[in-house]
Design an enzyme around this catalytic site. Structure first.
Site, PDB file in Angstrom:
ATOM      1  N   LEU A 140       0.782  -0.987   0.276  1.00 19.34           N
ATOM      2  CA  LEU A 140      -0.058  -0.124  -0.073  1.00 19.34           C
ATOM      3  C   LEU A 140       1.007   1.276  -0.161  1.00 19.34           C
ATOM      4  CD1 LEU A 140      -3.142  -0.502   2.282  1.00 19.34           C
ATOM      5  CD2 LEU A 140      -2.940  -0.565  -0.070  1.00 19.34           C
TER       6      LEU A 140
ATOM      7  N   SER B 293      -3.524  -4.641  11.764  1.00 22.64           N
ATOM      8  CA  SER B 293      -4.739  -4.706  12.211  1.00 22.64           C
ATOM      9  C   SER B 293      -4.589  -5.117  13.890  1.00 22.64           C
ATOM     10  CB  SER B 293      -5.660  -5.635  11.469  1.00 22.64           C
ATOM     11  OG  SER B 293      -5.103  -7.113  11.630  1.00 22.64           O
TER      12      SER B 293
ATOM     13  N   SER C 262     -13.622  -0.128  11.796  1.00 27.35           N
ATOM     14  CA  SER C 262     -13.319  -0.893  12.937  1.00 27.35           C
ATOM     15  C   SER C 262     -14.247  -0.314  14.252  1.00 27.35           C
ATOM     16  CB  SER C 262     -11.922  -1.046  13.474  1.00 27.35           C
ATOM     17  OG  SER C 262     -11.697  -1.396  14.561  1.00 27.35           O
TER      18      SER C 262
ATOM     19  N   GLU D 237     -12.952  -0.047  16.936  1.00 30.63           N
ATOM     20  CA  GLU D 237     -11.842   0.697  17.671  1.00 30.63           C
ATOM     21  C   GLU D 237     -12.055   2.214  17.287  1.00 30.63           C
ATOM     22  OE1 GLU D 237      -9.747  -0.024  19.788  1.00 30.63           O
ATOM     23  OE2 GLU D 237     -10.399  -2.028  20.043  1.00 30.63           O
TER      24      GLU D 237
ATOM     25  N   TYR E  18      -3.929   2.338  16.352  1.00 25.75           N
ATOM     26  CA  TYR E  18      -4.758   1.643  15.548  1.00 25.75           C
ATOM     27  C   TYR E  18      -6.059   2.326  15.061  1.00 25.75           C
ATOM     28  CZ  TYR E  18      -7.786  -2.090  13.366  1.00 25.75           C
ATOM     29  OH  TYR E  18      -8.601  -2.507  12.738  1.00 25.75           O
TER      30      TYR E  18
HETATM   31  N1  GDD Z   1      -4.325 -10.274  21.593  1.00 26.88           N
HETATM   32  C1  GDD Z   1      -4.506 -10.711  22.698  1.00 26.88           C
HETATM   33  N2  GDD Z   1      -3.818 -11.367  23.509  1.00 26.88           N
HETATM   34  N3  GDD Z   1      -5.779  -9.907  23.460  1.00 26.88           N
HETATM   35  C2  GDD Z   1      -5.993 -10.346  24.634  1.00 26.88           C
HETATM   36  C3  GDD Z   1      -5.292 -11.030  25.566  1.00 26.88           C
HETATM   37  C4  GDD Z   1      -3.961 -11.904  24.927  1.00 26.88           C
HETATM   38  O1  GDD Z   1      -3.296 -12.554  25.395  1.00 26.88           O
HETATM   39  N4  GDD Z   1      -5.394 -11.215  26.991  1.00 26.88           N
HETATM   40  C5  GDD Z   1      -6.535 -10.463  26.743  1.00 26.88           C
HETATM   41  N5  GDD Z   1      -6.804  -9.933  25.681  1.00 26.88           N
HETATM   42  C6  GDD Z   1      -7.728  -8.849  25.488  1.00 26.88           C
HETATM   43  C7  GDD Z   1      -7.425  -7.680  24.885  1.00 26.88           C
HETATM   44  O2  GDD Z   1      -6.723  -6.693  25.874  1.00 26.88           O
HETATM   45  C8  GDD Z   1      -8.775  -7.083  24.208  1.00 26.88           C
HETATM   46  O3  GDD Z   1      -9.419  -6.519  24.965  1.00 26.88           O
HETATM   47  C9  GDD Z   1      -9.649  -8.427  23.915  1.00 26.88           C
HETATM   48  O4  GDD Z   1      -8.721  -9.444  24.368  1.00 26.88           O
HETATM   49  C10 GDD Z   1      -9.596  -8.749  22.098  1.00 26.88           C
HETATM   50  O5  GDD Z   1      -8.294  -8.512  21.757  1.00 26.88           O
HETATM   51  P1  GDD Z   1      -7.840  -8.960  20.480  1.00 26.88           P
HETATM   52  O6  GDD Z   1      -8.347 -10.288  20.179  1.00 26.88           O
HETATM   53  O7  GDD Z   1      -6.592  -8.549  19.963  1.00 26.88           O
HETATM   54  O8  GDD Z   1      -8.790  -7.917  19.607  1.00 26.88           O
HETATM   55  P2  GDD Z   1      -9.032  -6.364  19.634  1.00 26.88           P
HETATM   56  O9  GDD Z   1     -10.525  -6.249  20.164  1.00 26.88           O
HETATM   57  O10 GDD Z   1      -7.935  -5.472  20.111  1.00 26.88           O
HETATM   58  O11 GDD Z   1      -9.016  -6.066  18.134  1.00 26.88           O
HETATM   59  C11 GDD Z   1      -9.603  -6.783  17.040  1.00 26.88           C
HETATM   60  O12 GDD Z   1     -10.968  -6.148  16.917  1.00 26.88           O
HETATM   61  C12 GDD Z   1     -10.881  -5.000  16.192  1.00 26.88           C
HETATM   62  C13 GDD Z   1     -12.771  -4.895  15.940  1.00 26.88           C
HETATM   63  O13 GDD Z   1     -13.398  -4.373  17.032  1.00 26.88           O
HETATM   64  C14 GDD Z   1      -8.849  -6.825  15.713  1.00 26.88           C
HETATM   65  O14 GDD Z   1      -9.086  -7.554  14.674  1.00 26.88           O
HETATM   66  C15 GDD Z   1      -8.895  -5.262  15.111  1.00 26.88           C
HETATM   67  O15 GDD Z   1      -8.261  -5.214  14.124  1.00 26.88           O
HETATM   68  C16 GDD Z   1     -10.239  -5.049  14.918  1.00 26.88           C
HETATM   69  O16 GDD Z   1     -10.491  -3.586  14.420  1.00 26.88           O
END
Ligand code: GDD
Length: 327
Positions: free
Chosen positions: A64, A89, A130, A132, A154
């Protein structure tokens, strides 16, 4: 013949969207980062099929950051629909690599829109926004009118890109749709996102391949849905006569602890002995209360999700068990 271009085709959503569009008879083109060849595993079953690859599916190397190549590919393909899914992401990681996150998510979208703006026949554009962008919202559930209040690089990048899409839609009359997507998961989710991490660990512990699962904040809550439902929503949103924004969500919050309990129960393992907190995985600035209201998408597009939370986690754990047993 309808022609679609997908940025981020090698990701979870890109691969499901590719399958969906091929099944609808589209010719599909996808942009692949030069460095992401290893990630093509999600598409392997399609591009190894000689009936498909080179005929109705074509992949192109293009970062990109590379506006010249981007322009050349878009001009040559002349897509009728463009699905913009690419960009860094991972929310937690965006604190570590803030500049490249902003460059791919925010400036990358700007570059794309600048190219599209110059086309004599611009495609319809779907931008994967998102939840977010809402960060720590004042109201819940959020909808298309909720003010943006991002709390991480992000989210700030997505907020910029989302607003830019609105501006280009209004100023240049381009048909651009923001799909405000809440968390959506599948067995193709990256292993560093929490649902996949938990489901894989539950399966691996069940098969005695792993002993411990380290997590950050297990009280954190999210609105988790099935990626296949959201990809269908992307397509439905672009078929709508007018270009508008749509929230895609389940409207239901679950905690990380709920995912652990559901996944470990599906795998037949007691989480108590295996799941521990690792403070290094705490984010500090955590987004909160992110739960979406999908009423507009349901009413205007007829969008309906087919999988609930229990069904999603069951699918993911069973997929991990099957994958690990096959190794
Ligand atoms: N990754 C991760 N790893 N998250 C954890 C962990 C861990 O060990 N333990 C707790 N969490 C909590 C994070 O702090 C967050 O509150 C929740 O689990 C979800 O984390 P993720 O699965 O990493 O997703 P995200 O919510 O931060 O973001 C995803 O969703 C968004 C849409 O709302 C991503 O896909 C983004 O790109 C997307 O925009």
């Amino acid at each position: 013949m309808r022609v679609a271009l997908i940025t981020g085709i090698t990701g979870q959503d890109g691969s499901y969207l590719c399958e969906f569009l091929l099944s609808k008879g589209y010719v599909v083109h996808g942009l692949v980062r030069r460095t992401s060849s290893i990630e093509r595993s999600r598409l392997r079953h399609i591009y190894r099929n000689p009936e498909v690859y080179g005929k109705t599916l074509q992949l192109h190397y293009c970062d990109l950051e590379d506006a010249t190549t981007l322009r050349r590919i878009i001009t040559k393909i002349s897509p009728s629909e463009l699905y913009h899914l690419a960009g860094q992401s991972h929310v937690g990681l965006s604190f570590e690599i803030a500049e490249s996150t902003v460059d791919s998510v925010a400036v990358g979208t700007l570059r794309l829109l600048e190219i599209i703006r110059d086309l004599s026949a611009p495609p319809r554009v779907f931008h994967a926004a998102s939840s977010e962008i809402f960060g720590r919202p004042l109201s819940m559930p959020q909808d298309e009118q909720t003010p943006m209040a991002p709390v991480n690089p992000y989210g700030a990048s997505k907020a910029f890109a989302t607003q830019l899409c609105r501006i280009y839609r209004e100023k240049y009359g381009i048909h651009i749709v923001n799909g405000i997507l809440y968390n959506h998961e599948s067995p193709r989710r990256g292993e560093n996102f929490v649902t996949r991490k938990i489901c894989r660990a539950a399966a691996a512990i069940r098969l005695c391949l792993q002993d411990e699962l380290l997590l950050g904040d297990t009280s954190a809550q999210r609105d988790w849905g099935d990626a296949r439902d959201y990809v269908r929503g992307m397509w439905q949103a672009l078929q709508h006569a007018t270009a508008e924004d749509f929230v895609f969500a389940t409207g239901i919050l679950h905690s990380v602890r709920d995912v652990v309990d559901r996944a470990f129960s599906e795998a037949g393992v007691d989480p108590g002995r295996h799941v521990h907190q690792d403070d290094r995985l705490l984010r500090g600035a955590e987004s909160t209360s992110l739960v979406g209201n999908p009423a507009k998408a349901e009413r205007v597009l007829g969008w309906k999700r087919e999988t609930d939370f229990d069904g999603l986690i069951r699918w993911m754990v069973q997929a991990e068990l099957a994958d690990l047993k096959a190794r």
